[in-house]
Motif scaffolding. Sequence first.
Motif, PDB file in Angstrom:
ATOM      1  N   ALA A   1      -9.839  31.389 -13.717  1.00 37.77           N
ATOM      2  CA  ALA A   1     -10.267  29.990 -13.644  1.00 37.77           C
ATOM      3  C   ALA A   1      -9.872  29.395 -12.298  1.00 37.77           C
ATOM      4  O   ALA A   1      -8.748  29.578 -11.833  1.00 37.77           O
ATOM      5  CB  ALA A   1      -9.662  29.181 -14.783  1.00 37.77           C
ATOM      6  N   PHE A   2     -10.794  28.672 -11.681  1.00 30.80           N
ATOM      7  CA  PHE A   2     -10.560  28.070 -10.372  1.00 30.80           C
ATOM      8  C   PHE A   2      -9.765  26.780 -10.524  1.00 30.80           C
ATOM      9  O   PHE A   2     -10.104  25.914 -11.328  1.00 30.80           O
ATOM     10  CB  PHE A   2     -11.894  27.773  -9.682  1.00 30.80           C
ATOM     11  N   HIS A   3      -8.703  26.651  -9.736  1.00 33.93           N
ATOM     12  CA  HIS A   3      -7.903  25.429  -9.701  1.00 33.93           C
ATOM     13  C   HIS A   3      -7.730  24.994  -8.258  1.00 33.93           C
ATOM     14  O   HIS A   3      -7.553  25.838  -7.372  1.00 33.93           O
ATOM     15  CB  HIS A   3      -6.530  25.633 -10.340  1.00 33.93           C
ATOM     16  N   ASN A   4      -7.760  23.696  -8.034  1.00 30.15           N
ATOM     17  CA  ASN A   4      -7.624  23.164  -6.681  1.00 30.15           C
ATOM     18  C   ASN A   4      -6.572  22.056  -6.661  1.00 30.15           C
ATOM     19  O   ASN A   4      -6.169  21.540  -7.704  1.00 30.15           O
ATOM     20  CB  ASN A   4      -8.963  22.612  -6.190  1.00 30.15           C
ATOM     21  N   PHE A   5      -6.138  21.679  -5.463  1.00 27.64           N
ATOM     22  CA  PHE A   5      -5.151  20.623  -5.296  1.00 27.64           C
ATOM     23  C   PHE A   5      -5.734  19.424  -4.560  1.00 27.64           C
ATOM     24  O   PHE A   5      -4.994  18.516  -4.177  1.00 27.64           O
ATOM     25  CB  PHE A   5      -3.939  21.157  -4.532  1.00 27.64           C
ATOM     26  N   GLY A   6      -7.032  19.403  -4.371  1.00 33.27           N
ATOM     27  CA  GLY A   6      -7.678  18.305  -3.674  1.00 33.27           C
ATOM     28  C   GLY A   6      -8.423  17.401  -4.624  1.00 33.27           C
ATOM     29  O   GLY A   6      -7.943  17.071  -5.711  1.00 33.27           O
ATOM     30  N   SER A   7      -9.621  17.029  -4.248  1.00 30.08           N
ATOM     31  CA  SER A   7     -10.385  16.068  -5.036  1.00 30.08           C
ATOM     32  C   SER A   7     -11.812  16.563  -5.225  1.00 30.08           C
ATOM     33  O   SER A   7     -12.313  17.376  -4.452  1.00 30.08           O
ATOM     34  CB  SER A   7     -10.415  14.706  -4.333  1.00 30.08           C
ATOM     35  N   PHE A   8     -12.431  16.053  -6.267  1.00 30.34           N
ATOM     36  CA  PHE A   8     -13.833  16.353  -6.515  1.00 30.34           C
ATOM     37  C   PHE A   8     -14.488  15.120  -7.121  1.00 30.34           C
ATOM     38  O   PHE A   8     -13.978  14.541  -8.077  1.00 30.34           O
ATOM     39  CB  PHE A   8     -13.988  17.548  -7.456  1.00 30.34           C
ATOM     40  N   SER A   9     -15.607  14.718  -6.536  1.00 25.39           N
ATOM     41  CA  SER A   9     -16.352  13.566  -7.022  1.00 25.39           C
ATOM     42  C   SER A   9     -17.353  14.040  -8.064  1.00 25.39           C
ATOM     43  O   SER A   9     -18.405  14.593  -7.732  1.00 25.39           O
ATOM     44  CB  SER A   9     -17.074  12.869  -5.861  1.00 25.39           C
ATOM     45  N   GLY A  10     -17.012  13.820  -9.353  1.00 29.72           N
ATOM     46  CA  GLY A  10     -17.861  14.349 -10.403  1.00 29.72           C
ATOM     47  C   GLY A  10     -18.307  13.341 -11.439  1.00 29.72           C
ATOM     48  O   GLY A  10     -18.902  13.723 -12.441  1.00 29.72           O
ATOM     49  N   GLY A  11     -18.018  12.054 -11.215  1.00 21.58           N
ATOM     50  CA  GLY A  11     -18.400  11.042 -12.195  1.00 21.58           C
ATOM     51  C   GLY A  11     -17.200  10.229 -12.648  1.00 21.58           C
ATOM     52  O   GLY A  11     -16.122  10.784 -12.904  1.00 21.58           O
ATOM     53  N   LEU A  12     -17.375   8.938 -12.778  1.00 23.97           N
ATOM     54  CA  LEU A  12     -16.259   8.034 -13.028  1.00 23.97           C
ATOM     55  C   LEU A  12     -15.732   8.121 -14.456  1.00 23.97           C
ATOM     56  O   LEU A  12     -14.529   7.991 -14.687  1.00 23.97           O
ATOM     57  CB  LEU A  12     -16.701   6.593 -12.727  1.00 23.97           C
ATOM     58  N   ALA A  13     -16.584   8.338 -15.438  1.00 23.72           N
ATOM     59  CA  ALA A  13     -16.140   8.305 -16.836  1.00 23.72           C
ATOM     60  C   ALA A  13     -15.426   9.588 -17.261  1.00 23.72           C
ATOM     61  O   ALA A  13     -14.441   9.540 -17.991  1.00 23.72           O
ATOM     62  CB  ALA A  13     -17.329   8.039 -17.759  1.00 23.72           C
ATOM     63  N   LEU A  14     -15.901  10.754 -16.815  1.00 24.05           N
ATOM     64  CA  LEU A  14     -15.266  12.016 -17.173  1.00 24.05           C
ATOM     65  C   LEU A  14     -14.247  12.450 -16.128  1.00 24.05           C
ATOM     66  O   LEU A  14     -13.215  13.021 -16.474  1.00 24.05           O
ATOM     67  CB  LEU A  14     -16.324  13.110 -17.351  1.00 24.05           C
TER      68      LEU A  14
END
Length: 392
Positions: free
Chosen positions: A265-278
Motif C-alpha cells: 500500500a502506498f503511503h505519503n507524507f505530503g498532501s493530496f487534493s482529493g475533495g473537501l468532504a472525504l
Amino acid sequence: YNEKYSASARGLMTLKHYIEPIGTLQQTKLTGSVEILAAEAKYDRHTFTAGRSFYMIEQGLLFANFADGFGYTGRFPFGQLRGFATYSAEYGKAACALNVTGCNGDPGPFVNTPNLLPDSGVQNSGRRIFFAAEYYTPEYLGAQATAYALYSRDMISEDASRSKYAYHPWYAGLGLRGYIMNSNYRYRADVIYQGGSTYNLVLNGTSAPATISAMAALLNFTYNLPILRQYDSQLNAEVAAGSGDADASRMTNASQSNTDGSYTAFHNFGSFSGGLALKPRLANMQIMRLGTYFRPMKPNFTLRNLAVQLKYSYYRKSVATGGISDPAATEASADVGHAGDLAVTFNPMADVQFFWGFGLFKPGSAYPLTNFDGTDGQAWRYAHLLSLTLIF
C-alpha cells in the motif's frame, strides 16, 4: 537586507470546537504554534534556507509541510537542483511549545497551507527526519522533465518493544510537465515507486519485518477554453492512483497493518487534493476528477480576482479487500463513492486572501448500509471551509 538576506516569522492560532463532546477531548480548545521562523540567503544562482519553514518536493504528494531544517535551490544551465534535510518538528509533550503544531498535537483537518489547495489533506509526520533531492531539466519543445527522491527515517524509540511500528520508506519518481501544441493544453504526469522497510501485524506478539513495495501515479490535464476567454475559463481532468494491500484492512497506520508478505500500500507524507468532504489519502485509492474554473467578474476591476471552481470526483479502491484512509469503509467492495466540490476564492488585495469551500460526498458500497451504532453508513456527508488570510 541588500536583496540577499531575509528572515520570516509566522504564527498560527487555532480555535477548535467539536459540535458534540468526544470522549475525554476538550470540546473547545485554543492553541498557538510557530509555523515559520527561518532565514534565507541568496548568492547569484544559489539560495539557502535554514530554520522552520515550509518544505515541499515535486507536486507536494511525497512531502509538503512545515518542518525544521535546511534547504537549497540552485539554478544552472543544465537545469535546476533542489534539496532539503528536515526534522518534522515533533518534540513531545514536555516541549510541546516547540512543536510545529504547538501543544495541539494535531495539524487539523482543514488547514490553509502555502502553495497547496485548501482541500489538500496534510499529513502529521510524527517524529521523523527527511532527506529530499529534486532535479528539473531545462524546458525543451514545451516540456520539462523532473526526477526526485525522498528518504524518511522513523525516530520512534522501541528497542525494548516486541510490537514494532517503525516505518522507513524511500521514494523515487519521474515527472513530465508542459504543454501540447500551445499553452492552452497543459499537462503534468508523475510516476512514483516506494520501497523501504516496516513491520507486519502478527498474532504471537512479535513483529515480523517486511519490505515495502508500492507505487503511485498522477496525471493532470488543463484546457483553456476557446469560449469565454475574458473569464479565464478552464476545464480540468485529473487521475490519481495509489497501490493497496489485500490483507491490510486499515490505512491509518502504515506499520502494523499488513499481515503477510511485502507491504504494497502506498503511503505519503505530503498532501493530496482529493475533495473537501472525504479528504482521502492516496493509499489504495483510484481517483478521477473533472472540473472547471473561471473568473465570472473579471471585467469588473474591483471583483476581477474572484474565482469559482467546480469539481466532480469518483473514488474506487485499488484493491477491493483492502482498507482506505477512511476507517468507516469496511466492506470488500471497490466502490468508495462520488463527491462534488464548490470553491470560491477572492483576493481583493495582494495581502488579503478569502476562501470558501463546500464539499459533498456520497459513500458507495465500500461502506456498510448500517454502522455499528445503528446510523446510516451510506448517508451523505458535507463539509464547509471558510478562511481569511492576512499577510503582513
